[in-house]
Design a protein around this motif. Structure first.
Motif, mmCIF file in Angstrom:
data_model
loop_
_atom_site.group_PDB
_atom_site.id
_atom_site.type_symbol
_atom_site.label_atom_id
_atom_site.label_comp_id
_atom_site.label_asym_id
_atom_site.label_seq_id
_atom_site.Cartn_x
_atom_site.Cartn_y
_atom_site.Cartn_z
ATOM 1 N N TYR A 97 -44.245 49.552 -23.030
ATOM 2 C CA TYR A 97 -44.587 48.504 -23.985
ATOM 3 C C TYR A 97 -44.503 47.120 -23.334
ATOM 4 O O TYR A 97 -43.663 46.888 -22.462
ATOM 5 C CB TYR A 97 -43.632 48.545 -25.178
ATOM 6 N N PRO A 98 -45.335 46.186 -23.785
ATOM 7 C CA PRO A 98 -45.209 44.804 -23.310
ATOM 8 C C PRO A 98 -43.830 44.264 -23.687
ATOM 9 O O PRO A 98 -43.283 44.630 -24.737
ATOM 10 C CB PRO A 98 -46.311 44.056 -24.080
ATOM 11 N N SER A 99 -43.282 43.420 -22.851
ATOM 12 C CA SER A 99 -41.954 42.876 -23.129
ATOM 13 C C SER A 99 -41.962 41.363 -22.972
ATOM 14 O O SER A 99 -42.830 40.790 -22.318
ATOM 15 C CB SER A 99 -40.914 43.493 -22.194
ATOM 16 N N THR A 100 -40.980 40.738 -23.583
ATOM 17 C CA THR A 100 -40.815 39.297 -23.455
ATOM 18 C C THR A 100 -39.347 38.963 -23.654
ATOM 19 O O THR A 100 -38.612 39.708 -24.308
ATOM 20 C CB THR A 100 -41.681 38.542 -24.488
ATOM 21 N N THR A 101 -38.907 37.866 -23.071
ATOM 22 C CA THR A 101 -37.510 37.449 -23.188
ATOM 23 C C THR A 101 -37.369 36.464 -24.341
ATOM 24 O O THR A 101 -38.142 35.512 -24.458
ATOM 25 C CB THR A 101 -37.023 36.800 -21.883
ATOM 26 N N PHE A 154 -38.532 46.339 -30.335
ATOM 27 C CA PHE A 154 -37.309 47.081 -30.041
ATOM 28 C C PHE A 154 -36.386 46.134 -29.312
ATOM 29 O O PHE A 154 -36.737 45.583 -28.264
ATOM 30 C CB PHE A 154 -37.564 48.319 -29.192
ATOM 31 N N ILE A 155 -35.191 45.942 -29.878
ATOM 32 C CA ILE A 155 -34.203 45.029 -29.317
ATOM 33 C C ILE A 155 -33.025 45.856 -28.811
ATOM 34 O O ILE A 155 -32.266 46.418 -29.626
ATOM 35 C CB ILE A 155 -33.711 44.003 -30.361
ATOM 36 N N GLU A 195 -34.278 40.885 -23.393
ATOM 37 C CA GLU A 195 -35.674 41.297 -23.239
ATOM 38 C C GLU A 195 -36.009 42.276 -24.356
ATOM 39 O O GLU A 195 -35.332 43.291 -24.515
ATOM 40 C CB GLU A 195 -35.894 41.962 -21.881
ATOM 41 N N VAL A 196 -37.035 41.946 -25.142
ATOM 42 C CA VAL A 196 -37.441 42.810 -26.248
ATOM 43 C C VAL A 196 -38.805 43.415 -25.944
ATOM 44 O O VAL A 196 -39.577 42.873 -25.144
ATOM 45 C CB VAL A 196 -37.476 42.044 -27.579
ATOM 46 N N TYR A 197 -39.094 44.536 -26.601
ATOM 47 C CA TYR A 197 -40.334 45.268 -26.355
ATOM 48 C C TYR A 197 -41.201 45.260 -27.610
ATOM 49 O O TYR A 197 -40.710 45.537 -28.710
ATOM 50 C CB TYR A 197 -40.012 46.699 -25.931
ATOM 51 N N VAL A 198 -42.466 44.915 -27.429
ATOM 52 C CA VAL A 198 -43.396 44.833 -28.556
ATOM 53 C C VAL A 198 -43.999 46.212 -28.791
ATOM 54 O O VAL A 198 -44.916 46.636 -28.094
ATOM 55 C CB VAL A 198 -44.507 43.798 -28.295
#
Length: 232
Positions: A97-101, A154-155, A195-198
């Motif tokens: 999955y794409p992730s972002t901080t 998802f955290i 870092e969370v996942y979309v």
């Protein structure tokens, strides 16, 4: 004989088509075949490859990946979870999955977070209209320009968060995670950079039925039970 002749002509036509495409674009037939893989991760890889090969803005390809909503829920073997020791963080390959901080804080439905007391008519009601919930899929707040209503993140250390609310101080890459009490906020979270996942990008809408369906998914009950036990 006519059938054999038609079959031969069809094979020759397909070969000629691939040869013509390769001579024009430089893309080999093997590459096209590889692109036929339907797994979510390969879709992300194809978007990246396609964007770089044809000099397309990668942000566009990434946006298309985030909007890909037909991604199957990972099937988790009962053998891996029967002893209850496998955590959600370990059960799924989150790198697909794409992730972002983001900077994540905790909040409650109470006056300390929302300014509303229990006797307020809108107490516990999020911007989306659903009631706040701490469960396997919990309601969270976000900047709706970044994560629209209905987005599932998802955290790690918290679980799934479904964007259902917004907040005046929640701007940019900031999210607010719902907890039942102030004590829970300080005990389990506080403030973290994570870092969370979309998992899915929302379409601006969320209903109680959708949230209930997520939490009652039979394939995820072993992890939901782990959450319930952790609260007791």
């Amino acid at each position: 004989m006519s059938f054999v002749r038609r079959l031969c002509m069809t094979i020759l036509f397909v070969c000629a088509l691939f040869t013509t495409f390769q001579s024009i674009s430089g893309v080999e037939a093997r590459t096209i075949i590889d692109w036929m893989d339907d797994s979510p991760f390969s879709l992300f890889q194809r978007s990246y490859y396609f964007a770089n090969y044809f000099d397309i803005d990668y942000a566009t390809a990434d946006d298309e990946w985030i909007h890909y909503e037909e991604r199957a829920q990972p099937q988790i073997s009962s053998e891996l979870t029967e002893n209850g020791s496998l955590r959600l963080e370990e059960a799924i390959d989150w790198t697909q999955y794409p992730s972002t901080t983001v900077v994540a804080t905790g909040y409650t439905a109470g006056v300390e977070s929302t300014g509303k007391s229990p006797n307020h008519p809108a107490y516990g009601i999020t911007y989306s209209g659903v009631r706040v919930k701490r469960d396997l899929y919990s309601t969270i707040a976000a900047d709706l320009n970044v994560f629209p209503i209905g987005t599932i993140l998802f955290i790690p250390g918290y679980g799934y968060g479904v964007v259902a609310d917004k907040g005046g101080a929640i701007k940019g890459n900031r999210i607010d995670l719902y907890y039942d009490t102030v004590e829970d906020v300080y005990k389990y979270w506080g403030k973290k950079t994570v870092e969370v996942y979309v998992v899915k990008k929302g379409d601006g809408k969320l209903s109680e039925d959708e949230l209930k369906k997520l939490n009652e998914d039979e394939t995820m009950q072993v992890f939901r039970q782990q959450y319930v036990q952790s609260k007791s």
